[in-house]
Design a protein around this motif. Structure first.
Motif, short mmCIF file in Angstrom:
data_model
loop_
_atom_site.label_atom_id
_atom_site.label_comp_id
_atom_site.label_asym_id
_atom_site.label_seq_id
_atom_site.Cartn_x
_atom_site.Cartn_y
_atom_site.Cartn_z
N UNK A 1 0.91 -1.16 0.31
CA UNK A 1 0.12 0.09 -0.05
C UNK A 1 0.77 1.23 -0.14
N UNK A 2 1.91 1.26 0.61
CA UNK A 2 2.96 2.55 0.97
C UNK A 2 3.53 2.70 -0.41
N UNK A 3 3.83 1.74 -1.25
CA UNK A 3 4.59 1.96 -2.60
C UNK A 3 3.54 2.53 -3.70
N UNK A 4 2.25 1.85 -3.51
CA UNK A 4 1.37 2.36 -4.39
C UNK A 4 0.69 3.84 -4.08
N UNK A 5 0.76 4.24 -2.84
CA UNK A 5 0.13 5.63 -2.32
C UNK A 5 1.67 6.68 -2.74
N UNK B 1 3.70 6.15 -5.05
CA UNK B 1 3.87 6.24 -6.59
C UNK B 1 2.84 7.21 -7.08
N UNK B 2 1.61 7.07 -6.59
CA UNK B 2 0.49 8.09 -6.98
C UNK B 2 0.83 9.48 -6.41
N UNK B 3 1.09 9.60 -5.49
CA UNK B 3 1.36 10.95 -4.95
C UNK B 3 2.69 11.70 -5.94
N UNK B 4 3.75 10.76 -6.04
CA UNK B 4 4.64 11.11 -6.91
C UNK B 4 4.11 11.59 -8.18
N UNK B 5 3.35 10.68 -8.91
CA UNK B 5 2.73 11.05 -10.27
C UNK B 5 1.88 12.21 -10.12
N UNK B 6 1.01 12.24 -9.30
CA UNK B 6 0.07 13.55 -9.29
C UNK B 6 1.06 14.80 -9.10
N UNK B 7 1.99 14.87 -8.41
CA UNK B 7 2.80 15.90 -8.50
C UNK B 7 3.59 16.38 -9.52
N UNK B 8 4.22 15.04 -10.20
CA UNK B 8 4.80 15.34 -11.53
C UNK B 8 3.65 15.76 -12.57
#
Length: 153
Positions: free
Chosen positions: A83-87, A89-96
């Motif tokens: 879950x931590x990896x997915x969250x 990665x999702x935050x990184x992608x949204x920020x990017x």
């Protein structure tokens, strides 16, 4: 060559590569993410080149007994998707996607003093710090060392 000089030269080569490829310009990154509009494929070639260099050199590096500037190669305890990896990665992608910057180009472009970078870079560091704090708390409650921790001898 001492580790600090090696790290500096690696970072300098990375920054030059980002600059020469135009990937410090968020318009190029956002153009890559816009697959339904005017898709800009150049970032795919930059990433492909990086992957090719890594794929070619990794087996040669791991044939060594140890790294040049460390006693041993790192051992990572995380081997699966959680879950931590997915969250994260999702935050990184949204920020990017919202900012058009990932950490390398943001730091490379920070010296320009652009207003969005004066907001993005401190927020990025705050997010990194928060992630470390949360990881340390999770590890402490689970009784396992965090990713950045070095085991006791």
């Amino acid at each position: 060559m001492c580790p600090n000089i090696s790290a500096f030269l690696s970072g300098l080569i990375f920054a030059l590569g980002l600059g020469l490829s135009g990937m410090t310009d968020p318009a190029n990154v956002l153009g890559f993410l816009d697959i339904a509009g005017g898709w800009d494929f150049r970032l795919a070639f930059v990433m492909g080149g990086a992957i090719a260099v890594h794929a070619a050199l990794r087996p040669l590096i791991y044939k060594r007994e140890r790294p040049l500037f460390a006693p041993k190669f790192p051992a990572f305890s995380v081997s699966g998707v959680d879950r931590g990896l997915l969250v994260g990665a999702g935050l990184f992608g949204v920020g990017w996607g919202l900012g058009g910057y990932c950490p390398g180009p943001a730091l490379t472009s920070f010296a320009t003093g652009a207003t969005q970078l004066l907001v993005f870079v401190p927020a990025m560091f705050a997010g990194m710090y928060l992630a470390q704090v949360l990881q340390a708390r999770r590890s402490a409650s689970a009784g396992t060392p965090s990713l950045g921790a070095t085991p006791a001898p």
